[in-house]
Motif scaffolding. Structure first.
Motif, short mmCIF file in Angstrom:
data_model
loop_
_atom_site.label_atom_id
_atom_site.label_comp_id
_atom_site.label_asym_id
_atom_site.label_seq_id
_atom_site.Cartn_x
_atom_site.Cartn_y
_atom_site.Cartn_z
N GLN A 1 -45.16 61.46 -14.44
CA GLN A 1 -46.46 60.93 -14.70
C GLN A 1 -46.63 59.91 -15.83
O GLN A 1 -47.74 59.22 -15.73
CB GLN A 1 -47.37 62.24 -15.31
N MET A 2 -45.76 59.89 -16.56
CA MET A 2 -45.73 58.87 -17.83
C MET A 2 -45.37 57.60 -17.30
O MET A 2 -45.01 56.36 -17.90
CB MET A 2 -45.03 59.22 -18.91
N GLY A 3 -44.82 57.46 -15.92
CA GLY A 3 -44.41 56.24 -15.37
C GLY A 3 -42.90 55.96 -14.97
O GLY A 3 -42.29 55.15 -14.74
N TYR A 4 -41.96 57.22 -15.46
CA TYR A 4 -40.57 57.25 -15.50
C TYR A 4 -40.19 57.44 -14.26
O TYR A 4 -40.84 58.33 -13.40
CB TYR A 4 -39.90 58.18 -16.45
N GLN A 5 -39.04 57.05 -13.70
CA GLN A 5 -38.38 57.32 -12.59
C GLN A 5 -37.18 58.52 -12.89
O GLN A 5 -36.46 58.32 -13.61
CB GLN A 5 -37.70 56.51 -11.59
N VAL A 6 -37.55 59.85 -12.28
CA VAL A 6 -36.63 60.77 -12.95
C VAL A 6 -35.85 61.01 -11.54
O VAL A 6 -36.34 61.59 -10.54
CB VAL A 6 -37.50 62.02 -13.26
N ASP A 7 -34.58 60.97 -11.62
CA ASP A 7 -33.55 61.05 -10.48
C ASP A 7 -32.39 62.06 -10.80
O ASP A 7 -32.02 62.21 -12.01
CB ASP A 7 -32.88 59.68 -10.03
N PRO A 8 -32.24 62.85 -9.98
CA PRO A 8 -31.10 64.02 -10.14
C PRO A 8 -29.67 63.27 -10.29
O PRO A 8 -29.43 62.26 -9.53
CB PRO A 8 -31.15 65.01 -8.79
N VAL A 9 -28.70 63.89 -10.94
CA VAL A 9 -27.51 63.31 -11.14
C VAL A 9 -26.43 64.59 -10.88
O VAL A 9 -26.47 65.51 -11.24
CB VAL A 9 -27.05 62.79 -12.57
N PHE A 10 -25.37 64.16 -10.04
CA PHE A 10 -24.54 65.16 -9.89
C PHE A 10 -23.26 64.86 -10.18
O PHE A 10 -22.96 64.01 -10.65
CB PHE A 10 -24.55 65.50 -8.08
N SER A 11 -22.54 65.92 -10.27
CA SER A 11 -21.12 65.81 -10.65
C SER A 11 -20.06 66.08 -9.67
O SER A 11 -20.45 66.82 -8.49
CB SER A 11 -20.72 66.92 -11.91
N SER A 12 -18.93 65.68 -9.73
CA SER A 12 -17.90 65.59 -8.84
C SER A 12 -16.89 67.09 -8.96
O SER A 12 -16.50 67.41 -7.99
CB SER A 12 -16.94 64.52 -8.49
N LYS A 13 -16.95 67.19 -10.37
CA LYS A 13 -16.18 68.54 -10.66
C LYS A 13 -16.49 68.93 -11.90
O LYS A 13 -17.29 68.30 -12.86
CB LYS A 13 -14.74 68.01 -10.94
N ASN A 14 -16.09 70.07 -12.48
CA ASN A 14 -16.55 70.96 -13.64
C ASN A 14 -15.33 70.89 -14.53
O ASN A 14 -14.08 70.71 -14.04
CB ASN A 14 -16.76 72.13 -13.53
N ILE A 15 -15.36 70.64 -15.77
CA ILE A 15 -14.39 70.62 -16.72
C ILE A 15 -14.34 71.61 -17.74
O ILE A 15 -15.34 72.17 -18.38
CB ILE A 15 -14.19 69.24 -17.54
N ALA A 16 -13.19 72.47 -17.94
CA ALA A 16 -13.02 73.51 -18.79
C ALA A 16 -13.09 72.63 -20.18
O ALA A 16 -12.68 71.81 -20.32
CB ALA A 16 -11.92 74.25 -18.66
N PRO A 17 -13.67 73.42 -21.17
CA PRO A 17 -13.95 72.87 -22.76
C PRO A 17 -12.89 72.35 -23.26
O PRO A 17 -12.76 71.38 -24.05
CB PRO A 17 -14.49 74.11 -23.57
N GLU A 18 -11.69 73.18 -23.08
CA GLU A 18 -10.36 72.63 -23.79
C GLU A 18 -9.90 71.32 -22.91
O GLU A 18 -8.90 70.82 -23.66
CB GLU A 18 -9.33 73.92 -23.84
N ASN A 19 -10.09 71.19 -21.77
CA ASN A 19 -9.76 69.96 -20.83
C ASN A 19 -10.38 68.70 -21.06
O ASN A 19 -10.13 67.54 -20.60
CB ASN A 19 -9.75 70.28 -19.28
N TYR A 20 -11.76 68.62 -21.85
CA TYR A 20 -12.39 67.28 -22.26
C TYR A 20 -11.87 66.70 -23.24
O TYR A 20 -11.55 67.63 -24.52
CB TYR A 20 -13.81 67.80 -22.32
N THR A 21 -11.53 65.49 -23.24
CA THR A 21 -10.85 64.75 -24.43
C THR A 21 -11.56 63.52 -24.50
O THR A 21 -12.38 62.98 -23.73
CB THR A 21 -9.44 64.27 -23.96
N TYR A 22 -11.63 63.10 -25.81
CA TYR A 22 -12.72 61.89 -26.16
C TYR A 22 -11.93 61.28 -27.36
O TYR A 22 -11.20 62.07 -28.42
CB TYR A 22 -14.05 62.25 -26.28
N THR A 23 -12.15 60.33 -28.13
CA THR A 23 -11.86 59.64 -29.07
C THR A 23 -13.04 60.03 -30.14
O THR A 23 -14.29 59.44 -29.92
CB THR A 23 -11.69 58.13 -28.93
N ALA A 24 -12.45 60.60 -30.99
CA ALA A 24 -13.38 61.00 -32.10
C ALA A 24 -13.47 60.03 -33.43
O ALA A 24 -12.47 59.71 -33.68
CB ALA A 24 -13.25 62.44 -32.70
N LYS A 25 -14.65 59.68 -33.92
CA LYS A 25 -14.60 58.94 -35.04
C LYS A 25 -14.35 59.79 -36.20
O LYS A 25 -15.01 60.81 -36.37
CB LYS A 25 -15.98 58.14 -35.18
N GLU A 26 -13.62 59.14 -37.23
CA GLU A 26 -13.43 60.14 -38.65
C GLU A 26 -14.95 60.18 -39.23
O GLU A 26 -15.52 59.26 -39.77
CB GLU A 26 -12.51 59.15 -39.53
#
Length: 639
Positions: free
Chosen positions: A276-301
């Protein structure tokens, strides 16, 4: 999603598999992209469930991808603000509303006995804070061994912060407090029922809906079963504010918004409001689910900050800005919580008498007090650290976490360093060791004399000379009455200087000061912890007063109390000194009492005031208030 009445359980089960006619059907996802002309990059909104159940933490790859590509991350309430509020309330007396006062007399009488049975205390002493504490305890009944350390929102918040995102909240703390105040009395009916099996079944059904990304069923449950007044309070008002904040933040930077999934669907949900505020709101789907211990990323100190105690006698490093906590109105504590790991960092300093500083008796008393408070002491060992000696203690508090304490005596000061968490997994982590090893003593400030200064309080109309900063707190006595307390500590000898202010209850007055003083003496004499040494009535700067000295047994230590109980109209002042026995005749104590001065009351403007509900008006210096006092009916008093 918040449970309001047990009847909602049955309603939900009856319609669990049925979609009402005309109900909007949503695609099976909880992640939505929001974009509009003028914005170069989209933002995202994700529906969460405020739980720690591991089954909820298998996030889709698109969720993690959306977090990584946005510059900001926001949940409902900024965790730093939330924890600051929680920490600040920790050491304060419970001043929340009594249930007896927010329920009607009929409602209260109906459940009075059940409340006493449930809470194991007098029903007229049960407050909304105790209700919230019981609710928290009930949640532990559903806790599992493999639960995540933090609820979903905070888990994702921590990941975003470690990735260097700009983090915050889109609601104000006041919004949450309003909800608690408004629906607190209805929660009473849930707590006095023994329906844990039904609660468990309900939660399992909720989990199933969430894991299946079934926004349609969630919409049916929320919009089909919530009464309009609760829906307006819990969702509609908040959704409008959230949508406006999302709009504002999306124009500043691309942001990932994580809010309770119940806020997304429906005619007044965030998906509809943003469109109603003029935004286009679209669904986003995933191809797979990731276990919490399997998600990796580069953390900043993270940047650890130097934190000093209240009087700059020591410093440590913490991974964030701590909150100031005042325990029991006298002990200043610096505390910080890492919301992702649920790790707690704390430091405080308290003075010791010469006798205490020379022995280990203070450790024995502290250990005894923790045991009395139902802490399970796992281990205790003696330690030394940079010219100090002490102990390290590992203790568990059921339902509240596990803690590692270091208590060190340096000179006549006791330094307490605390590291804790929801489990013991992190107690000996690199973060814990970095924290403990960062402790540094400021020998110059430890040896320096405190500068006495004049403290003036306009609200309660008094002034006094004190050794350093004065902490103000509101306390509650054994009868449930509130009073103001002002405390200053002389760290050189362990003496506490304080003033307690009590105002006569509205609608009452004290007929005779002598009777008041006699009652005070009788109360002290009837308490086995006190041994009166002196008690006499006198004049204190033209006011009726009594002076006393008494020995008190406190936490295994005998201390000396000296004070003046001063009557002044509807107000009573109690300047008092709590000290080691050997300090009884020190000149600073005499100077403190001589300096105490009642100041002129702030006078109100005399004008016409209307008596509530009568139409009668009188000239008074303040508005009239209505109070109902026992069986005497309506009493009109001026403030």
């Amino acid at each position: 999603m918040r449970l309001i009445r047990t009847g909602l359980f049955a309603t939900f089960f009856l319609f669990f598999s049925t979609i009402a006619f005309g109900q909007q059907k949503y695609p099976s996802t909880l992640l939505w992209k929001i974009s509009r002309p003028g914005l170069t990059q989209p933002s995202y909104i994700y529906g969460t469930m405020h739980m720690q159940d591991r089954r909820l933490f298998y996030f889709g790859d698109s969720v993690y991808a959306a977090i990584e590509k946005t510059a900001g991350f926001a949940i409902e309430i900024n965790p730093d603000e939330m924890m600051d509020s929680i920490f600040r309330s920790m050491g304060k007396e419970d001043t929340s509303a009594l249930l007896k006062k927010i329920l009607s007399e009929t409602e209260y009488k109906k459940i009075e006995k059940q409340l006493e049975k449930k809470f194991k205390t007098a029903a007229d002493k049960i407050t909304t804070k105790k209700l919230a504490q019981e609710k928290k305890r009930m949640k532990t009944l559903f806790k599992k061994k493999d639960d995540m350390p933090a609820i979903m929102d905070l888990y994702l918040f921590s990941i975003a912060r470690k990735q260097g995102k700009v983090t915050g909240g889109i609601e104000d703390l006041a919004d949450q407090f309003e909800i608690t105040d408004e629906i607190g009395k209805f929660d009473v009916y849930d707590f006095i029922k023994d329906d844990s099996d039904l609660r468990f079944s309900y939660m399992e059904s909720m989990l199933k809906i969430y894991v299946n990304n079934d926004l349609t069923s969630l919409d049916m449950m929320v919009n089909g079963n919530l009464e309009s007044s609760y829906k307006d309070l819990l969702l509609i008002k908040r959704n409008r504010k959230m949508a406006m904040r999302m709009d504002s933040l999306s124009h500043v930077r691309t942001t990932f918004f994580a809010v309770g999934a119940a806020h997304l669907p429906g005619d007044s949900g965030l998906i509809t409001l943003l469109r109603q505020m003029g935004y286009q709101v679209d669904p986003v789907f995933s191809s797979k689910n990731i276990a919490p211990e399997n998600y990796t990323y580069t953390a900043k100190e993270p940047l650890w900050l130097k934190v000093e105690d209240e009087n700059k006698m020591c410093s440590v490093y913490m991974p964030g800005t701590p909150s100031d906590v005042m325990l029991q109105g006298t002990l200043p504590l610096k505390m910080y919580m890492d919301m992702g790991e649920m790790d707690v960092y704390g430091i405080t300093v308290t003075p010791l008498s010469e006798e205490e500083a020379k022995s280990d008796s203070v450790f024995d008393r502290i250990i005894a007090n923790y045991k009395k408070a139902a802490y399970d002491i796992q281990s205790i060992k003696k330690i030394s650290y940079k010219n100090s000696r002490g102990i390290e203690m590992y203790a568990i508090q059921e339902g509240a976490g596990e803690y590692r304490y270091r208590m060190l005596i340096n000179g006549n000061k006791l330094f307490i360093i605390i590291f804790g968490g929801s489990t013991g997994d992190n107690l000996y982590s690199a973060q814990a060791e970095r924290f403990f090893s960062s402790l540094s003593f400021n020998e110059e400030n430890m040896a320096a004399d405190q500068k006495w200064q004049l403290f003036t309080n306009e609200k309660n109309a008094f002034s006094m000379l004190v050794p350093g900063k004065t902490a103000a707190s509101k306390e509650r006595d054994d009868d449930g009455e509130l009073y103001d307390q002002y405390t200053s500590v002389d760290y050189s000898d362990g003496t506490y200087y304080m003033t307690i202010i009590r105002d006569t209850k509205a609608g009452y007055y004290i007929e005779n000061d002598s009777i008041y003083f006699d009652d005070y003496k009788k109360n002290m004499e009837s308490n086995p912890a006190y041994r009166i040494k002196e008690f006499n009535t006198l004049k204190f700067k033209d006011y009726n007063a009594c002076h006393f000295r008494a020995l008190q047994q406190f936490n295994g230590l005998e201390i000396l109390l000296e004070g003046y109980l001063i009557r002044r109209g509807a107000r009573t002042y109690l300047p008092m000194v709590v000290m080691p026995k050997e300090k009884a005749d020190f000149p600073q104590i005499t100077n403190f009492f001589r300096s105490f001065t009642p100041l002129p009351f702030k006078t109100g403007e005399w004008k016409k005031q209307v008596l509530p509900g009568t139409g009668i008006s009188l000239f008074t210096p303040a508005p009239f208030i209505m109070t109902v006092a026992d069986s005497t009916g309506l009493i009109l008093t001026r403030t």
